[in-house]
Scaffold this active site. Structure first.
Site, PDB file in Angstrom:
ATOM      1  N   TYR A  63      -3.203  11.772   5.602  1.00 55.39           N
ATOM      2  CA  TYR A  63      -3.492  10.454   6.158  1.00 55.39           C
ATOM      3  C   TYR A  63      -2.443   9.429   5.730  1.00 55.39           C
ATOM      4  CZ  TYR A  63      -4.859   5.783   6.569  1.00 55.39           C
ATOM      5  OH  TYR A  63      -4.796   4.451   6.867  1.00 55.39           O
ATOM      6  N   ARG A 104       0.857  -1.179   0.000  1.00 58.04           N
ATOM      7  CA  ARG A 104       0.000   0.000   0.000  1.00 58.04           C
ATOM      8  C   ARG A 104       0.895   1.231   0.000  1.00 58.04           C
ATOM      9  NH1 ARG A 104      -3.962   2.365   4.810  1.00 58.04           N
ATOM     10  NH2 ARG A 104      -2.114   3.537   5.411  1.00 58.04           N
ATOM     11  N   GLU A 132      -9.111   1.846  -1.805  1.00 56.21           N
ATOM     12  CA  GLU A 132      -9.850   1.506  -0.583  1.00 56.21           C
ATOM     13  C   GLU A 132     -10.601   2.700  -0.017  1.00 56.21           C
ATOM     14  OE1 GLU A 132      -7.207  -0.003   2.389  1.00 56.21           O
ATOM     15  OE2 GLU A 132      -8.563   0.513   4.017  1.00 56.21           O
ATOM     16  N   ASP A 172      -5.255   3.756  -0.072  1.00 56.12           N
ATOM     17  CA  ASP A 172      -6.381   3.976   0.837  1.00 56.12           C
ATOM     18  C   ASP A 172      -6.811   5.444   0.771  1.00 56.12           C
ATOM     19  OD1 ASP A 172      -6.903   2.998   4.345  1.00 56.12           O
ATOM     20  OD2 ASP A 172      -8.219   3.966   2.885  1.00 56.12           O
ATOM     21  N   GLU A 231     -13.636  -1.698   6.533  1.00 57.97           N
ATOM     22  CA  GLU A 231     -12.947  -1.853   7.830  1.00 57.97           C
ATOM     23  C   GLU A 231     -13.754  -1.251   8.964  1.00 57.97           C
ATOM     24  OE1 GLU A 231      -9.323   0.299   6.724  1.00 57.97           O
ATOM     25  OE2 GLU A 231      -9.749   1.652   8.383  1.00 57.97           O
ATOM     26  N   TRP A 251     -12.312  11.875   8.339  1.00 58.47           N
ATOM     27  CA  TRP A 251     -10.872  11.611   8.545  1.00 58.47           C
ATOM     28  C   TRP A 251     -10.521  10.271   7.952  1.00 58.47           C
ATOM     29  CZ3 TRP A 251      -8.306   7.625  11.156  1.00 58.47           C
ATOM     30  CH2 TRP A 251      -6.904   7.773  11.134  1.00 58.47           C
ATOM     31  N   HIS A 275      -9.380   6.589   2.287  1.00 55.88           N
ATOM     32  CA  HIS A 275      -9.803   6.817   3.676  1.00 55.88           C
ATOM     33  C   HIS A 275     -11.029   7.713   3.788  1.00 55.88           C
ATOM     34  CE1 HIS A 275      -8.887   6.741   8.054  1.00 55.88           C
ATOM     35  NE2 HIS A 275      -8.257   5.651   7.697  1.00 55.88           N
ATOM     36  N   ARG A 288     -13.637  -5.646   3.533  1.00 55.43           N
ATOM     37  CA  ARG A 288     -12.564  -5.519   4.533  1.00 55.43           C
ATOM     38  C   ARG A 288     -13.017  -5.693   5.977  1.00 55.43           C
ATOM     39  NH1 ARG A 288      -7.923  -3.884   4.295  1.00 55.43           N
ATOM     40  NH2 ARG A 288      -7.901  -2.067   5.649  1.00 55.43           N
ATOM     41  N   GLU A 339      -4.259  -7.437   5.037  1.00 54.63           N
ATOM     42  CA  GLU A 339      -3.419  -6.294   5.431  1.00 54.63           C
ATOM     43  C   GLU A 339      -2.513  -6.729   6.566  1.00 54.63           C
ATOM     44  OE1 GLU A 339      -5.653  -2.938   6.692  1.00 54.63           O
ATOM     45  OE2 GLU A 339      -3.920  -1.667   7.002  1.00 54.63           O
TER      46      GLU A 339
END
Ligand code: CS2
Ligand code: MG
Length: 402
Positions: free
Chosen positions: A159, A147, A236, A210, A262, A402, A212, A283, A339
């Site tokens: 991030y 990643r 992601e 990612d 996630e 975030w 995010h 995820r 991951e």
């Protein structure tokens, strides 16, 4: 096999972890990860006040019945705190059952479907040059998938960029750190990062990124399209998924593979995403989405729609979660990738484990159970430290994802 005693162990070897230990009348115990980054003590209270009292005296082998009684019996169903508590109980009970059967968890689930578990590492840097070098170091360590996250020019606290250590720990202040986000600066920058990575390392290495939760569906579709020449393994969390239909809009615009989940804690968070094949990887993971019992349901649904697993595995998920995930990954038919953010040496000492890494793949080992233990004496030397995750604001001050 009767549940005799249950402990909640809070330890902070570099970062906070919450571990549930279920002890039985036959001397076998099981461990579950109950860590919810930035909200650890909420799960501790839920376990101590509402879960442990109803479990003492129950038959540890009746995993499905206990899961049902904690889920349906709660009345207030779902949510990250409730489901992290249920996940910890479930994983600990599966650990016990596998130990009682004297086999690693993956054997109890149905045996290995592959020789090893493909994992991806976390490369990051303050800029493109540093990130390219970081990806190279993961390739040198044998990773087949990496990643890549980079500092964004003009964006404070981008991030995913570590602060000088191997593992990126976002929850590192007692009150939420304010970071800045600029979608324009990000969208102008990211394609160049992956163009440079492909020019430097070619097409063999699997590259992941990612987002995010930071883009709108339209922006995410545009980014996915811009990244198509660089063939990412996945993009992601490209847009917040409370509205699962948002991913239809992204899917219509790009063939870049999409991963999400996630922050999900039940099958209801992802059913539409999976049934409509709006995503390629799910995820949701063992510590936050109901443990082995519920993840088997999610994985089975996903298999029907050619969606594969891609479990979350950041350092705020403990080695107990990692060990359980690797057992699940070795068994699950529709595995995608795992991951793997290496924990600190102190964490690995508190949580001795049988899982191993070699040439970009991991294996849970052959220890009965999930293969992870806890050194309670050592754990006691690392008291809890209140920490919270950051927040993000746009350059005009608007509170953002975030
Ligand atoms: C990230 C995580 O690993 C990832 O994909 O999204 O680092 C995430 O930010 C943390 O787990 C939040 O606690
Ligand atoms: Mg993520």
């Amino acid at each position: 096999m009767i549940i005799k005693n249950i402990k909640v162990i809070v330890t902070s070897p570099g970062r906070n972890f919450v571990t549930l230990k279920i002890e039985t009348d036959q001397g076998i115990y099981g461990l579950g990860d109950a860590t919810l980054n930035g909200r650890e003590l909420s799960v501790v209270s839920y376990l101590e006040d509402h879960v442990i009292p109803v479990l003492i005296g129950r038959d540890a082998h009746r995993i499905q019945d206990i899961w049902a009684s904690l889920y349906k019996g709660a009345y207030w169903r779902r949510g990250p705190v409730t489901m992290s508590a249920i996940s910890a109980v479930d994983v600990a009970l599966w650990d016990i059952k596998a130990k009682a059967a004297n086999m690693p968890l993956y054997q109890l689930l149905g045996g290995a479907s592959r020789d090893g578990v493909l994992v991806y590492g976390h490369a990051n840097g303050a800029n493109i040059a540093e990130t390219v070098a970081a990806v190279g170091s993961y390739i040198d360590q044998g990773y087949k998938a990496v990643r890549a996250q980079s500092g964004i020019p003009g964006v404070k606290g981008s991030y995913g960029v570590g602060k000088g250590t191997d593992h990126y720990e976002p929850a590192d202040s007692t009150l939420p750190e304010e970071t800045v986000w600029s979608t324009t600066a990000y969208l102008n920058f990211i394609p160049e990062l992956f163009e440079t990575l492909r020019k430097t390392y070619g097409n063999e290495i699997e590259l992941l990124h990612d987002v995010h939760h930071r883009l709108t569906p339209n922006e995410a579709g545009a980014l996915g399209k811009a990244l198509e020449p660089y063939r990412l393994f996945w993009m992601e969390d490209c847009t917040p998924a409370e509205n699962q239909d948002a991913f239809r809009l992204v899917r219509e615009k790009t063939v870049t593979p999409l991963a999400v989940g996630e922050v999900f804690n039940s099958i209801h968070d992802c059913r539409r995403l999976i049934e409509n094949q709006w995503i390629d990887y799910i995820r949701a993971t063992l510590v936050h989405a109901g443990g082995v019992t519920h993840l088997r349901q999610i994985a089975s649904l996903a298999e029907l729609y050619q969606v594969r697993t891609g479990f979350h595995g950041a350092t705020d998920l403990s080695p107990v979660c990692m060990g359980t995930a690797l057992n699940f990954d070795l068994w699950v038919p529709n595995f995608g990738i795992q991951e793997y953010m290496k924990h600190s040496a102190a964490t690995d000492e508190v949580f001795p484990h049988s899982y191993t890494f070699k040439d970009g793949y991991m294996h849970p080992g052959e220890t009965p159970g999930h293969g992870v233990d806890i050194d309670e004496e050592l754990a006691a030397k690392y008291p809890y430290e209140p920490k919270q995750l950051p927040i993000a604001r746009l350059t005009d001050g608007t509170l953002w994802n975030w």
